[in-house]
Motif scaffolding. Structure first.
Motif, PDB file in Angstrom:
ATOM      1  N   VAL A   1      42.651  27.776  15.395  1.00 57.23           N
ATOM      2  CA  VAL A   1      41.973  28.395  14.254  1.00 57.23           C
ATOM      3  C   VAL A   1      42.880  29.410  13.574  1.00 57.23           C
ATOM      4  CG1 VAL A   1      40.109  29.971  13.640  1.00 57.23           C
ATOM      5  CG2 VAL A   1      39.637  28.022  15.086  1.00 57.23           C
ATOM      6  N   LEU A   2      43.580  30.214  14.388  1.00 58.43           N
ATOM      7  CA  LEU A   2      44.454  31.235  13.802  1.00 58.43           C
ATOM      8  C   LEU A   2      45.708  30.615  13.175  1.00 58.43           C
ATOM      9  CD1 LEU A   2      44.191  33.947  16.607  1.00 58.43           C
ATOM     10  CD2 LEU A   2      43.168  34.001  14.329  1.00 58.43           C
ATOM     11  N   ALA A   3      46.227  29.554  13.819  1.00 59.28           N
ATOM     12  CA  ALA A   3      47.463  28.952  13.305  1.00 59.28           C
ATOM     13  C   ALA A   3      47.196  28.009  12.136  1.00 59.28           C
ATOM     14  CB  ALA A   3      48.167  28.205  14.435  1.00 59.28           C
ATOM     15  N   PHE A   4      46.037  27.322  12.161  1.00 59.23           N
ATOM     16  CA  PHE A   4      45.728  26.328  11.124  1.00 59.23           C
ATOM     17  C   PHE A   4      44.374  26.630  10.502  1.00 59.23           C
ATOM     18  CE2 PHE A   4      47.941  24.050  14.637  1.00 59.23           C
ATOM     19  CZ  PHE A   4      49.190  23.983  14.042  1.00 59.23           C
ATOM     20  N   PRO A   5      44.281  27.674   9.684  1.00 57.34           N
ATOM     21  CA  PRO A   5      42.977  28.048   9.122  1.00 57.34           C
ATOM     22  C   PRO A   5      42.386  26.995   8.188  1.00 57.34           C
ATOM     23  CG  PRO A   5      44.749  29.330   8.125  1.00 57.34           C
ATOM     24  CD  PRO A   5      45.353  28.587   9.270  1.00 57.34           C
ATOM     25  N   LYS A   6      43.166  25.990   7.785  1.00 59.64           N
ATOM     26  CA  LYS A   6      42.618  24.903   6.971  1.00 59.64           C
ATOM     27  C   LYS A   6      42.516  23.611   7.774  1.00 59.64           C
ATOM     28  CE  LYS A   6      44.079  26.790   2.532  1.00 59.64           C
ATOM     29  NZ  LYS A   6      44.845  26.577   1.303  1.00 59.64           N
ATOM     30  N   GLY A   7      42.599  23.732   9.092  1.00 60.59           N
ATOM     31  CA  GLY A   7      42.549  22.548   9.923  1.00 60.59           C
ATOM     32  C   GLY A   7      43.928  21.951  10.110  1.00 60.59           C
ATOM     33  N   VAL A   8      44.047  21.138  11.158  1.00 60.65           N
ATOM     34  CA  VAL A   8      45.360  20.574  11.486  1.00 60.65           C
ATOM     35  C   VAL A   8      45.862  19.661  10.365  1.00 60.65           C
ATOM     36  CG1 VAL A   8      46.571  19.080  13.106  1.00 60.65           C
ATOM     37  CG2 VAL A   8      44.916  20.747  13.954  1.00 60.65           C
ATOM     38  N   VAL A   9      44.993  18.785   9.881  1.00 63.63           N
ATOM     39  CA  VAL A   9      45.422  17.866   8.816  1.00 63.63           C
ATOM     40  C   VAL A   9      45.671  18.630   7.520  1.00 63.63           C
ATOM     41  CG1 VAL A   9      44.740  15.858   7.439  1.00 63.63           C
ATOM     42  CG2 VAL A   9      44.245  15.917   9.878  1.00 63.63           C
ATOM     43  N   GLY A  10      44.833  19.641   7.250  1.00 63.90           N
ATOM     44  CA  GLY A  10      45.059  20.448   6.052  1.00 63.90           C
ATOM     45  C   GLY A  10      46.410  21.158   6.103  1.00 63.90           C
ATOM     46  N   PHE A  11      46.781  21.638   7.275  1.00 64.06           N
ATOM     47  CA  PHE A  11      48.078  22.287   7.438  1.00 64.06           C
ATOM     48  C   PHE A  11      49.223  21.294   7.192  1.00 64.06           C
ATOM     49  CE2 PHE A  11      51.648  23.018  10.363  1.00 64.06           C
ATOM     50  CZ  PHE A  11      52.085  24.265   9.921  1.00 64.06           C
ATOM     51  N   LEU A  12      49.102  20.113   7.803  1.00 62.74           N
ATOM     52  CA  LEU A  12      50.153  19.103   7.615  1.00 62.74           C
ATOM     53  C   LEU A  12      50.252  18.676   6.159  1.00 62.74           C
ATOM     54  CD1 LEU A  12      49.530  16.918  10.794  1.00 62.74           C
ATOM     55  CD2 LEU A  12      51.400  18.543  10.394  1.00 62.74           C
ATOM     56  N   ARG A  13      49.094  18.550   5.501  1.00 61.20           N
ATOM     57  CA  ARG A  13      49.099  18.152   4.089  1.00 61.20           C
ATOM     58  C   ARG A  13      49.821  19.181   3.236  1.00 61.20           C
ATOM     59  NH1 ARG A  13      43.685  18.918   1.519  1.00 61.20           N
ATOM     60  NH2 ARG A  13      44.662  20.941   1.250  1.00 61.20           N
ATOM     61  N   GLU A  14      49.576  20.460   3.531  1.00 61.36           N
ATOM     62  CA  GLU A  14      50.258  21.507   2.759  1.00 61.36           C
ATOM     63  C   GLU A  14      51.763  21.463   2.972  1.00 61.36           C
ATOM     64  OE1 GLU A  14      47.128  25.129   1.988  1.00 61.36           O
ATOM     65  OE2 GLU A  14      48.683  25.374   3.505  1.00 61.36           O
ATOM     66  N   ARG A  15      52.164  21.256   4.251  1.00 60.98           N
ATOM     67  CA  ARG A  15      53.590  21.230   4.544  1.00 60.98           C
ATOM     68  C   ARG A  15      54.273  20.039   3.897  1.00 60.98           C
ATOM     69  NH1 ARG A  15      55.357  24.519   8.755  1.00 60.98           N
ATOM     70  NH2 ARG A  15      57.394  23.757   8.072  1.00 60.98           N
ATOM     71  N   MET A  16      53.532  18.923   3.784  1.00 59.77           N
ATOM     72  CA  MET A  16      54.125  17.716   3.203  1.00 59.77           C
ATOM     73  C   MET A  16      53.902  17.626   1.706  1.00 59.77           C
ATOM     74  SD  MET A  16      52.902  15.167   6.252  1.00 59.77           S
ATOM     75  CE  MET A  16      53.657  13.703   5.587  1.00 59.77           C
ATOM     76  N   GLY A  17      53.099  18.586   1.182  1.00 60.01           N
ATOM     77  CA  GLY A  17      52.891  18.615  -0.264  1.00 60.01           C
ATOM     78  C   GLY A  17      52.073  17.466  -0.780  1.00 60.01           C
ATOM     79  N   GLY A  18      51.205  16.877   0.066  1.00 67.03           N
ATOM     80  CA  GLY A  18      50.410  15.742  -0.373  1.00 67.03           C
ATOM     81  C   GLY A  18      49.075  16.147  -0.907  1.00 67.03           C
ATOM     82  N   GLY A  19      48.343  15.237  -1.525  1.00 65.47           N
ATOM     83  CA  GLY A  19      46.989  15.477  -2.015  1.00 65.47           C
ATOM     84  C   GLY A  19      45.986  15.203  -0.933  1.00 65.47           C
ATOM     85  N   ALA A  20      44.788  15.596  -1.222  1.00 70.98           N
ATOM     86  CA  ALA A  20      43.698  15.369  -0.262  1.00 70.98           C
ATOM     87  C   ALA A  20      43.334  13.910  -0.209  1.00 70.98           C
ATOM     88  CB  ALA A  20      42.485  16.215  -0.669  1.00 70.98           C
ATOM     89  N   SER A  21      43.176  13.347   0.969  1.00 72.96           N
ATOM     90  CA  SER A  21      42.808  11.938   1.115  1.00 72.96           C
ATOM     91  C   SER A  21      42.128  11.742   2.450  1.00 72.96           C
ATOM     92  CB  SER A  21      44.025  11.060   0.995  1.00 72.96           C
ATOM     93  OG  SER A  21      44.919  11.323   2.047  1.00 72.96           O
TER      94      SER A  21
END
Length: 612
Positions: free
Chosen positions: A592-612
């Protein structure tokens, strides 16, 4: 007449305990808007710490009441520490992540209490000078309970003075009315929130410590009391102390007399009462309408269908999972089978929360109802597995549509609590209707036929069916139905202005999500060979919320990944240590502290992808 009077006093003693716990919960929610699942854990800790202090000092009245006060103080400090160390870091996260964090605290406290005090129930000593009973119109009544009856109004009066005659209380009331305006006026919110968590936790600890002379101290006190406390808070009106007091009195009397008048439905009475109150008075008996109802989550970027390799990823993953029987043993296939079913359960809940903005606290009802639908078809109709699996989503979907008709007329936490009420009603029916459901003994012998009995065969069948159901849910998300659902989530007024019937879409989503969860429940019944009321219970609903939040709300793949991660953690950590709840709780807190947007949300941000 004398018996009824004693029964009424017994209800008042229960009401006093309910008020002590629920007053802390309503104060915390009123100011911080945190749905604090750990509140029941603080009540349990209050009982354990109180037991230890009373055993050491409780031979005299001063030592006993000093032990009770010391327990409340210690638990209050723990609540303040939780606010400073954990919750303060999550105030900018979606509100539900704070719920997830407090769930992690629940797991940590459960195993910490077991390690410190042991798994056995603890019996505390009686309060000095308050042992025995007094005669009331010829009927004996415990003297200690009379003290509790008087304590409830005294605490209410003390809280009234605190909130109406002190500057700190004025600030708390101001924050309850308008938190943003209070901050704009220069009030230090961090200090205010810490003080509120201290007070709320101390009240929970006080309620727990006062139970030591009345009942055994157990590791199961937390979940039972927190559900009842939420009922009191919602019935009374969120953030209303007088409302919590009134609701405690009514529910205490309902419990005292309900067992006499309706002995067959004692478990369901309180939740029926809450459902009726919420239907007739949407904001509780003494609550007021929220100007801006609590939101499920920040909607985030628009949801767009993935293209390229991301669009083909689900099919590739499905293909890889289909190859698992070539290399995996039976245990691995069992874990994978459960993981796939739970992925469907989490995805169905995400349809409500992520797309509809409807936070359900009772989604396990439809999962369990589907499991019972399949099991009852097998046991009472001798139905083959395909017919039983067809019955699962039909029964769950019908139940969800019936409950959803009432639920979608409410919003925010009142919607969530109404879903919890219906879930508890379904659970109570399954638990107490022995002739049909087997009660707490459940239904056994729900195994697949010979052609699907092998672990590889049943795994592949589950993978195919759940994969198809997940594809249908994904199709619904990108169909006009899904766009209308998200429009209602983001702005109901604007959606209705362009002709969208928001409530009808939410009702349909409730039914669809229930049917999908029920289908997963039907498969789960055949995977386990049995069905028990635990499939409908609150912890199962909480597990579903954890799966969705862990993966991330803003993507369709989030709940699937969250379910896989949560079940894998649970299964593997349970194998490695007896303190698996503590370890799992620590992992959840870290995530929760490391990924406040969820694990997939964190990965999506790092990869710069859109929501899917």
């Amino acid at each position: 007449m004398s018996f009824l009077l004693v029964q009424c006093l017994s209800g008042l003693a229960t009401a006093a305990t309910l008020f002590l716990v629920s007053s802390g919960l309503t104060i915390v929610f009123g100011v911080t808007r945190i749905v604090n699942f750990a509140h029941g854990s603080f009540y349990m800790l209050g009982a354990y710490v109180g037991w230890s202090l009373i055993e050491r000092w409780g031979s005299t009245p001063l030592g006993f009441w000093g032990g009770v006060a010391g327990s409340a103080l210690a638990v209050g400090l723990l609540g303040a520490v939780m606010e400073v160390a954990l919750l303060r870091r999550l105030y900018r996260s979606p509100e539900l992540f704070q719920l997830l964090a407090t769930f992690g605290v629940v797991l940590v406290v459960q195993d910490a209490a077991a390690a410190l005090w042991g798994p056995e129930d603890l019996l505390g000593r009686r309060a000095p000078g308050l042992k025995g009973s007094v005669e009331i119109l010829g009927q004996p009544f415990p003297l200690y309970d009379l003290v509790l009856v008087a304590l409830g109004p005294l605490v209410l009066g003390a809280l009234w003075l605190l909130f109406n005659r002190t500057r700190w209380g004025t600030l708390v009331r101001a924050a309850t009315q308008d938190r943003e305006m209070t901050a704009a006026l220069g009030v230090n919110q961090a200090t205010l929130f810490t003080g509120v968590l201290f007070l709320g936790s101390a009240l929970a600890g006080l309620g727990g410590a006062l139970q030591v002379p009345r009942e055994a101290v157990t590791l199961h006190m937390d979940m039972a009391i927190v559900v009842e406390a939420f009922v009191v808070v919602v019935v009374g009106g969120m953030g209303s102390l007088p409302g919590a007091f009134l609701a405690s009195l009514l529910i205490g009397q309902l419990q005292a007399f309900g067992i006499l008048v309706f002995p067959q439905i004692t478990l369901v009475l309180v939740f029926l009462f809450m459902a009726v109150v919420l239907v007739l008075r949407p904001h509780g008996l003494l609550g007021r309408a929220e100007e801006v109802p609590p939101t499920a989550a920040n909607p985030g970027p628009p949801l767009v269908a993935a293209t390229g390799w991301r669009g083909r990823a689900p099919a590739l993953l499905l293909g890889l999972l289909a190859l698992a029987p070539l290399a995996a043993g039976d245990y691995t296939l069992i874990v994978l089978t459960e993981m796939v079913i739970l992925a469907l359960f989490a995805a169905s809940l995400h349809l409500l929360i992520g797309l509809g903005g409807l936070v359900s606290f009772g989604h396990a009802a439809w999962f369990g109802l589907g499991a019972y639908g399949a099991a009852l078809a097998v046991k009472h109709l001798a139905a083959p597995m395909p017919l039983a699996l067809a019955a699962a989503p039909l029964l769950a979907g019908a139940g969800a549509l019936a409950a959803g008709w009432f639920c979608v007329r409410r919003s925010g936490l009142y919607f969530a609590m109404l879903t919890l009420a219906f879930a508890q009603i379904v659970w109570s029916v399954a638990f107490q209707w022995y002739e049909v459901t087997g009660g707490d003994n459940g239904l056994l012998g729900i195994w697949p036929p010979g052609w699907a009995a092998g672990k590889p065969a049943f795994y592949l069948l589950t993978l195919a069916l759940c994969g198809g159901a997940l594809a249908l849910l994904r199709r619904a998300a990108f169909a006009p139905f899904g766009y209308a659902l998200r429009a209602g989530r983001d702005s109901a007024l604007r959606a209705e202005a362009v002709g969208i019937d928001v409530r009808a879409h939410q009702w349909a989503a409730f039914g669809l999500a229930g049917a999908a969860a029920g289908f997963g429940g039907g498969l789960y019944a055949f995977a386990k060979g049995s069905v028990f009321p635990t499939l409908l219970a609150v912890p199962m609903s909480v597990d579903g919320l954890v799966m969705v939040l862990l993966g991330g709300l803003q993507t369709l793949s989030g709940p699937v990944a969250g379910a896989a991660l949560f079940h894998l953690l649970e299964a593997e950590v349970m194998r490695l240590t007896d303190l698996w709840r503590l370890a799992l709780g620590v992992v959840i807190l870290a995530l929760v502290l490391a990924f406040p947007k969820g694990v997939v949300g964190f990965l999506r941000e790092r990869m710069g992808g859109g929501a899917s």
